[in-house]
Design a protein around this motif. Sequence first.
Motif, PDB file in Angstrom:
ATOM      1  N   VAL A  96      19.402  56.590  38.435  1.00 14.86           N
ATOM      2  CA  VAL A  96      19.121  57.369  39.638  1.00 14.86           C
ATOM      3  C   VAL A  96      18.547  58.703  39.169  1.00 14.86           C
ATOM      4  O   VAL A  96      19.057  59.306  38.229  1.00 14.86           O
ATOM      5  N   VAL A  97      17.457  59.121  39.789  1.00 16.27           N
ATOM      6  CA  VAL A  97      16.845  60.390  39.396  1.00 16.27           C
ATOM      7  C   VAL A  97      16.883  61.336  40.589  1.00 16.27           C
ATOM      8  O   VAL A  97      16.415  60.994  41.675  1.00 16.27           O
ATOM      9  N   ALA A  98      17.471  62.500  40.405  1.00 16.39           N
ATOM     10  CA  ALA A  98      17.525  63.499  41.470  1.00 16.39           C
ATOM     11  C   ALA A  98      16.543  64.615  41.153  1.00 16.39           C
ATOM     12  O   ALA A  98      16.475  65.092  40.016  1.00 16.39           O
ATOM     13  N   LEU A  99      15.746  64.986  42.149  1.00 16.59           N
ATOM     14  CA  LEU A  99      14.781  66.064  41.944  1.00 16.59           C
ATOM     15  C   LEU A  99      14.997  67.141  42.990  1.00 16.59           C
ATOM     16  O   LEU A  99      15.200  66.842  44.164  1.00 16.59           O
ATOM     17  N   LYS A 100      14.961  68.375  42.550  1.00 15.74           N
ATOM     18  CA  LYS A 100      15.112  69.499  43.467  1.00 15.74           C
ATOM     19  C   LYS A 100      13.921  70.432  43.290  1.00 15.74           C
ATOM     20  O   LYS A 100      13.472  70.654  42.167  1.00 15.74           O
ATOM     21  N   SER A 109       7.332  72.077  39.216  1.00 14.55           N
ATOM     22  CA  SER A 109       6.971  73.411  38.747  1.00 14.55           C
ATOM     23  C   SER A 109       8.115  73.908  37.863  1.00 14.55           C
ATOM     24  O   SER A 109       9.068  73.173  37.593  1.00 14.55           O
ATOM     25  N   THR A 110       8.029  75.155  37.438  1.00 14.80           N
ATOM     26  CA  THR A 110       9.072  75.665  36.536  1.00 14.80           C
ATOM     27  C   THR A 110      10.428  75.774  37.232  1.00 14.80           C
ATOM     28  O   THR A 110      11.466  75.759  36.581  1.00 14.80           O
ATOM     29  N   SER A 111      10.413  75.837  38.574  1.00 15.14           N
ATOM     30  CA  SER A 111      11.695  75.952  39.279  1.00 15.14           C
ATOM     31  C   SER A 111      12.298  74.589  39.619  1.00 15.14           C
ATOM     32  O   SER A 111      13.388  74.501  40.168  1.00 15.14           O
ATOM     33  N   THR A 112      11.564  73.506  39.287  1.00 12.30           N
ATOM     34  CA  THR A 112      12.063  72.166  39.609  1.00 12.30           C
ATOM     35  C   THR A 112      13.252  71.790  38.729  1.00 12.30           C
ATOM     36  O   THR A 112      13.268  72.092  37.532  1.00 12.30           O
ATOM     37  N   GLN A 113      14.238  71.164  39.359  1.00 13.04           N
ATOM     38  CA  GLN A 113      15.357  70.635  38.575  1.00 13.04           C
ATOM     39  C   GLN A 113      15.333  69.115  38.648  1.00 13.04           C
ATOM     40  O   GLN A 113      15.217  68.548  39.726  1.00 13.04           O
ATOM     41  N   ILE A 114      15.416  68.480  37.492  1.00 12.92           N
ATOM     42  CA  ILE A 114      15.464  67.018  37.433  1.00 12.92           C
ATOM     43  C   ILE A 114      16.761  66.616  36.759  1.00 12.92           C
ATOM     44  O   ILE A 114      17.082  67.103  35.673  1.00 12.92           O
ATOM     45  N   GLU A 115      17.504  65.740  37.426  1.00  8.74           N
ATOM     46  CA  GLU A 115      18.748  65.284  36.814  1.00  8.74           C
ATOM     47  C   GLU A 115      18.774  63.762  36.798  1.00  8.74           C
ATOM     48  O   GLU A 115      18.487  63.128  37.809  1.00  8.74           O
ATOM     49  N   ILE A 116      19.064  63.193  35.638  1.00  9.57           N
ATOM     50  CA  ILE A 116      19.118  61.743  35.517  1.00  9.57           C
ATOM     51  C   ILE A 116      20.570  61.300  35.637  1.00  9.57           C
ATOM     52  O   ILE A 116      21.449  61.865  34.979  1.00  9.57           O
ATOM     53  N   ASP A 117      20.795  60.286  36.493  1.00  6.81           N
ATOM     54  CA  ASP A 117      22.143  59.805  36.797  1.00  6.81           C
ATOM     55  C   ASP A 117      23.098  60.954  37.150  1.00  6.81           C
ATOM     56  O   ASP A 117      24.121  61.159  36.486  1.00  6.81           O
ATOM     57  N   PRO A 118      22.789  61.698  38.202  1.00  3.79           N
ATOM     58  CA  PRO A 118      23.661  62.817  38.578  1.00  3.79           C
ATOM     59  C   PRO A 118      24.974  62.311  39.176  1.00  3.79           C
ATOM     60  O   PRO A 118      25.033  61.202  39.700  1.00  3.79           O
ATOM     61  N   ASP A 119      25.985  63.128  39.068  1.00  3.39           N
ATOM     62  CA  ASP A 119      27.303  62.763  39.579  1.00  3.39           C
ATOM     63  C   ASP A 119      27.427  63.264  41.019  1.00  3.39           C
ATOM     64  O   ASP A 119      28.068  64.274  41.285  1.00  3.39           O
ATOM     65  N   LEU A 120      26.774  62.558  41.940  1.00  2.87           N
ATOM     66  CA  LEU A 120      26.750  62.965  43.342  1.00  2.87           C
ATOM     67  C   LEU A 120      27.104  61.761  44.210  1.00  2.87           C
ATOM     68  O   LEU A 120      26.778  60.632  43.846  1.00  2.87           O
ATOM     69  N   PRO A 121      27.746  61.985  45.360  1.00  4.28           N
ATOM     70  CA  PRO A 121      28.096  60.853  46.235  1.00  4.28           C
ATOM     71  C   PRO A 121      26.870  60.031  46.643  1.00  4.28           C
ATOM     72  O   PRO A 121      26.906  58.798  46.649  1.00  4.28           O
ATOM     73  N   ARG A 122      25.753  60.702  46.963  1.00  9.19           N
ATOM     74  CA  ARG A 122      24.570  59.956  47.408  1.00  9.19           C
ATOM     75  C   ARG A 122      23.962  59.145  46.268  1.00  9.19           C
ATOM     76  O   ARG A 122      23.387  58.074  46.489  1.00  9.19           O
ATOM     77  N   ALA A 123      24.092  59.643  45.052  1.00  5.23           N
ATOM     78  CA  ALA A 123      23.603  58.891  43.893  1.00  5.23           C
ATOM     79  C   ALA A 123      24.449  57.638  43.700  1.00  5.23           C
ATOM     80  O   ALA A 123      23.941  56.565  43.369  1.00  5.23           O
ATOM     81  N   GLU A 124      25.751  57.756  43.938  1.00  7.99           N
ATOM     82  CA  GLU A 124      26.664  56.625  43.788  1.00  7.99           C
ATOM     83  C   GLU A 124      26.331  55.535  44.823  1.00  7.99           C
ATOM     84  O   GLU A 124      26.297  54.345  44.513  1.00  7.99           O
ATOM     85  N   THR A 125      26.039  55.958  46.064  1.00  8.32           N
ATOM     86  CA  THR A 125      25.648  55.012  47.115  1.00  8.32           C
ATOM     87  C   THR A 125      24.393  54.246  46.697  1.00  8.32           C
ATOM     88  O   THR A 125      24.307  53.029  46.832  1.00  8.32           O
ATOM     89  N   LEU A 126      23.438  54.984  46.165  1.00  5.56           N
ATOM     90  CA  LEU A 126      22.175  54.382  45.725  1.00  5.56           C
ATOM     91  C   LEU A 126      22.406  53.401  44.572  1.00  5.56           C
ATOM     92  O   LEU A 126      21.849  52.303  44.530  1.00  5.56           O
TER      93      LEU A 126
END
Length: 280
Positions: free
Chosen positions: A12-16, A31-48
Motif C-alpha cells: 500500500v502506498v500513501a501519498l500526501k 514536489s519537495t513537500s510530498t510525503q510518500i509512505e510505503i505500507d503505512p500503519d493506518l486503518p485505511r491502509a489496513e482496509t485496502l
Amino acid sequence: MPLAKALPECPVVALKAVRVSDYDGRSLSVSTSTQIEIDPDLPRAETLRQWFASDGNTVTPRMISVSTVSGGGADPAPRPGSTNVQVSSMSELNKMIEDKSSGASVAEYVEVKAKVAFIKRENSYYPKCPEESCNSKVVSNGENEWRCDRCDQTFPTKTNRYVLQASLQDDSATTWVTVFGDQAQMLMGTVTADEVEKLQETDLDKFDAAFQATQDKWFKFVLRLKTDEYQEQVRTKAIVVRIELTSEPEEPPEPGKQQQQQQDGGEASNTKSGGGGGGL
Ligand SMILES: [Zn+2]
C-alpha cells in the motif's frame, strides 16, 4: 527503499501533498513537500490490504494512466492458440477501435495483413535507459549523464529505442498504429534507432531513405487495442505486438487516394502523435 523496487510485493502506498492532473489519463506529481509512505500503519491502509488479499488481486485494473514511452514495451503478444485474436481487414479494425473507445467489448488482439503506407519521421525514437530490462525514458542531466527514474540511477550512456507511428493500409482502409522496439526494428531492417539519430544530424537524404525502405512492404501484424484517457476523453491505440513479413495479397489494392492524404500530412486520428505526416 526506492519505490520501484518495493512494487513487486504490491505494498500500500500513501501519498500526501501530490498534485493530481489529467496528463496521459491521470497523473500525480510530487514536489519537495510530498510525503510518500510505503505500507503505512493506518486503518485505511489496513482496509485496502485486506481487500487486496481477499479479492482485490484478481480484479483487472482499469488503466487510468498510460505512458506511451515507458509502458509501450511491456505489451505482451497473445499466447499461441489464443482465441482472443480476431483476423480483420483494416476497415474492420477501424470499427473495432471506434467501438472500444465507446466502451464496447471487442477482441483484445487483432490480426491484419497490410502494407506500410507511411512512417512518421518526427519523434521516431526516444532516449532509453541502457539497462536491457528497462524500457524507461532517460532524461539528460548534462553531458554524459542520463537519469532513469525507474532504476533510480544516472548512467553515462543511453540507447535509442524506436517508437514509430506507422500508417498501415490494405484495400479497405488506412490506420495509424504504434510500433515499439524490436517490432519497429523489423520494419526498419538493419538501421538501428541510434543510427537514425546520427543520420538525422548528418545526412537527411539517407535518414529519409531509411524510413522509405519499408514502405509498400506487406506484413502480417498482430495488434493490441488499448484504451487510455486523455483530458477526460477515451482514446484507443493500436499497438503492434508481432510482425511477420508476408507476400502481397492475390489482388493488389488500387493505389487509392487515402494513402496520398496520409502522406500529405494527415493527422493520426486514433493514436496520439504530434505533427502531420510528411516532411521533417
Ligand atoms: Zn532504467
